[in-house]
Design an enzyme around this catalytic site. Structure first.
Site, PDB file in Angstrom:
ATOM      1  N   SER A 186       0.857  -1.198   0.000  1.00 25.99           N
ATOM      2  CA  SER A 186       0.000   0.000   0.000  1.00 25.99           C
ATOM      3  C   SER A 186       0.882   1.234   0.000  1.00 25.99           C
ATOM      4  O   SER A 186       2.043   1.187   0.413  1.00 25.99           O
ATOM      5  CB  SER A 186      -0.860   0.016   1.265  1.00 25.99           C
ATOM      6  OG  SER A 186      -1.499   1.274   1.423  1.00 25.99           O
ATOM      7  N   TYR A 199      -2.126  -1.138  10.743  1.00 24.82           N
ATOM      8  CA  TYR A 199      -2.332  -1.548   9.350  1.00 24.82           C
ATOM      9  C   TYR A 199      -1.114  -1.175   8.495  1.00 24.82           C
ATOM     10  O   TYR A 199      -0.605  -1.994   7.717  1.00 24.82           O
ATOM     11  CB  TYR A 199      -3.594  -0.876   8.802  1.00 24.82           C
ATOM     12  CG  TYR A 199      -3.774  -1.013   7.307  1.00 24.82           C
ATOM     13  CD1 TYR A 199      -4.316  -2.166   6.752  1.00 24.82           C
ATOM     14  CD2 TYR A 199      -3.400   0.020   6.439  1.00 24.82           C
ATOM     15  CE1 TYR A 199      -4.485  -2.292   5.385  1.00 24.82           C
ATOM     16  CE2 TYR A 199      -3.564  -0.090   5.069  1.00 24.82           C
ATOM     17  CZ  TYR A 199      -4.111  -1.244   4.537  1.00 24.82           C
ATOM     18  OH  TYR A 199      -4.269  -1.370   3.181  1.00 24.82           O
TER      19      TYR A 199
HETATM   20  P1  NAD Z   1     -11.750  -5.462   0.450  1.00 28.94           P
HETATM   21  O1  NAD Z   1     -12.379  -5.313   1.780  1.00 28.94           O
HETATM   22  O2  NAD Z   1     -12.630  -5.550  -0.715  1.00 28.94           O
HETATM   23  O3  NAD Z   1     -10.813  -6.742   0.430  1.00 28.94           O
HETATM   24  C1  NAD Z   1     -10.124  -7.216   1.545  1.00 28.94           C
HETATM   25  C2  NAD Z   1     -10.552  -8.656   1.765  1.00 28.94           C
HETATM   26  O4  NAD Z   1      -9.731  -9.214   2.790  1.00 28.94           O
HETATM   27  C3  NAD Z   1     -11.967  -8.842   2.238  1.00 28.94           C
HETATM   28  O5  NAD Z   1     -12.870  -8.965   1.183  1.00 28.94           O
HETATM   29  C4  NAD Z   1     -11.870 -10.133   3.044  1.00 28.94           C
HETATM   30  O6  NAD Z   1     -12.357 -11.218   2.305  1.00 28.94           O
HETATM   31  C5  NAD Z   1     -10.391 -10.339   3.262  1.00 28.94           C
HETATM   32  N1  NAD Z   1     -10.059 -10.568   4.661  1.00 28.94           N
HETATM   33  C6  NAD Z   1      -9.832  -9.661   5.632  1.00 28.94           C
HETATM   34  N2  NAD Z   1      -9.571 -10.280   6.795  1.00 28.94           N
HETATM   35  C7  NAD Z   1      -9.612 -11.611   6.540  1.00 28.94           C
HETATM   36  C8  NAD Z   1      -9.423 -12.775   7.331  1.00 28.94           C
HETATM   37  N3  NAD Z   1      -9.107 -12.703   8.621  1.00 28.94           N
HETATM   38  N4  NAD Z   1      -9.574 -13.985   6.734  1.00 28.94           N
HETATM   39  C9  NAD Z   1      -9.888 -14.070   5.423  1.00 28.94           C
HETATM   40  N5  NAD Z   1     -10.062 -13.005   4.623  1.00 28.94           N
HETATM   41  C10 NAD Z   1      -9.920 -11.798   5.185  1.00 28.94           C
HETATM   42  O7  NAD Z   1     -10.730  -4.255   0.314  1.00 28.94           O
HETATM   43  P2  NAD Z   1      -9.582  -3.900  -0.760  1.00 28.94           P
HETATM   44  O8  NAD Z   1      -9.359  -2.462  -0.577  1.00 28.94           O
HETATM   45  O9  NAD Z   1      -9.889  -4.433  -2.088  1.00 28.94           O
HETATM   46  O10 NAD Z   1      -8.324  -4.638  -0.162  1.00 28.94           O
HETATM   47  C11 NAD Z   1      -7.524  -5.515  -0.904  1.00 28.94           C
HETATM   48  C12 NAD Z   1      -6.059  -5.264  -0.614  1.00 28.94           C
HETATM   49  O11 NAD Z   1      -5.689  -3.980  -1.081  1.00 28.94           O
HETATM   50  C13 NAD Z   1      -5.703  -5.284   0.881  1.00 28.94           C
HETATM   51  O12 NAD Z   1      -4.479  -5.984   1.036  1.00 28.94           O
HETATM   52  C14 NAD Z   1      -5.497  -3.827   1.214  1.00 28.94           C
HETATM   53  O13 NAD Z   1      -4.570  -3.659   2.274  1.00 28.94           O
HETATM   54  C15 NAD Z   1      -4.924  -3.330  -0.096  1.00 28.94           C
HETATM   55  N6  NAD Z   1      -5.007  -1.878  -0.287  1.00 28.94           N
HETATM   56  C16 NAD Z   1      -6.219  -1.276  -0.445  1.00 28.94           C
HETATM   57  C17 NAD Z   1      -6.255   0.104  -0.634  1.00 28.94           C
HETATM   58  C18 NAD Z   1      -7.550   0.842  -0.813  1.00 28.94           C
HETATM   59  O14 NAD Z   1      -7.525   2.073  -0.846  1.00 28.94           O
HETATM   60  N7  NAD Z   1      -8.680   0.172  -0.930  1.00 28.94           N
HETATM   61  C19 NAD Z   1      -5.074   0.840  -0.674  1.00 28.94           C
HETATM   62  C20 NAD Z   1      -3.862   0.183  -0.513  1.00 28.94           C
HETATM   63  C21 NAD Z   1      -3.845  -1.181  -0.322  1.00 28.94           C
END
Ligand code: NAD
Ligand code: MG
Length: 294
Positions: A186, A199
């Site tokens: 991230s 986080y």
């Molecule tokens: P999202 O909520 O759609 O996806 C995250 C998923 O993680 C959830 O759908 C869930 O299924 C899974 N998860 C969380 N805890 C869990 C557990 N204990 N067991 C099993 N599954 C679990 O959100 P997203 O933003 O698409 O996130 C995806 C990735 O992108 C993550 O690694 C997040 O850190 C990263 N990210 C997101 C952003 C943003 O702005 N959305 C920015 C930087 C990084």
């Protein structure tokens, strides 16, 4: 789509209305809807015959990657929390509609046994594994280090760091030369927000782990890389991922002036998984809307 598109306006600037969901949040309830590429992603056979596992593939970035991988010709397994079944159903259908095998793997990756089962079930269903996308993560904001309950810190470490490490470890014996492991970092790895201390450190760990592992596995012909997204509109954000006021004008402070959509992340993950990235190892590909990832 036009021949050339302005990235400032290719996706709309969003001003999400006030909203809150219980963790982990559902794509289904996001307002406005996120763009997962369901209507737009066109495959070109770049992953034909591959077998992929994407943790957290039910929603957001993981879901966009699952759709893209299937349309590029891969069989795709998605893991997710049991509360997210409704979102997962949509993505399983999209994978099957692309003519590929889909596998739904509900379960909590905070548990070692679930990490190992997730890999074992994928290998059994698909007859192997070539692409692992470590994408599942938990993001819960807190107002200062003194206000992060120890159980919360523990759950975030387990969901983000332990799960990525353990799923990778379980997958390794199955990965042949040509396989690809992708971690999800991230912008928070470089510019930690004070309200996301726990986080942010897990996302820095993803970079470090991917670089160390890349060097370890290159002699075996296995490539390891990471993607570092900037602000992307997903259910992570309104399910206690940000203080409510940070959701207003979400992403508009990025140099591009808008939030990213999950669909805009898919290409990076396709590239890193495909043979086009055969000489790319230990790299973190920033997809941030212009904020530098040094
Ligand atoms: P999202 O909520 O759609 O996806 C995250 C998923 O993680 C959830 O759908 C869930 O299924 C899974 N998860 C969380 N805890 C869990 C557990 N204990 N067991 C099993 N599954 C679990 O959100 P997203 O933003 O698409 O996130 C995806 C990735 O992108 C993550 O690694 C997040 O850190 C990263 N990210 C997101 C952003 C943003 O702005 N959305 C920015 C930087 C990084
Ligand atoms: Mg989800």
């Amino acid at each position: 789509m036009a021949d050339i598109n302005d990235p400032r306006t290719l996706h709309p600037k969003i001003d999400p209305p006030q909203q809150e969901q219980p963790h982990p949040g559902l794509d289904k309830r996001l307002e406005p809807k996120a763009d997962l590429g369901l209507e737009s992603y066109e495959g070109n056979g770049r992953l034909t015959g591959r077998k992929a596992l994407i943790t957290g593939g039910d929603s957001g970035i993981g879901a966009a990657v699952a759709i893209a991988y299937a349309r590029e010709g891969a069989d795709v397994a998605i893991s997710y929390l049991p509360e997210e079944q409704e979102d997962a159903d949509v993505i399983i259908k999209a994978i099957e509609d692309a003519g590929r095998k889909a596998l739904a793997l509900p379960g909590d990756l905070q548990e070692l046994a679930q990490c190992e089962k997730t890999v074992a079930d994928t290998v059994e269903a698909f007859g192997g594994l070539d692409i692992l996308v470590n994408n599942a993560s938990r993001q819960i904001w807190h107002d200062g280090i003194g206000n992060i309950p120890d159980e919360d810190f523990d759950a975030t470490m387990k969901s983000n760091v332990y799960s990525s490490y353990r799923v990778t470890k379980a997958a390794l014996p199955h990965l042949k030369p040509g396989s690809s492991i992708i971690f999800t970092s991230s912008i928070q790895a470089y510019q930690p927000s004070p309200h996301l201390l726990d986080y942010a450190l897990t996302k820095a760990a993803m970079n470090n782990l991917s670089k160390g592992l890349a060097e370890q596995l290159a002699p075996e012909g296995i490539r390891v890389n990471a993607v570092a997204p900037g602000p992307v509109w997903t259910p992570l954000q309104p399910s206690h991922g940000q203080p409510p006021e940070k959701l207003e004008e979400f992403g508009q402070h990025s140099p591009l002036g808008r939030a990213g959509q999950p669909a805009e992340l898919a290409g990076a993950y396709v590239f890193l998984a495909s043979d086009e990235a055969s000489f790319v190892m230990g790299e973190t590909l920033g997809v941030t809307g212009g904020t530098p990832t040094p």
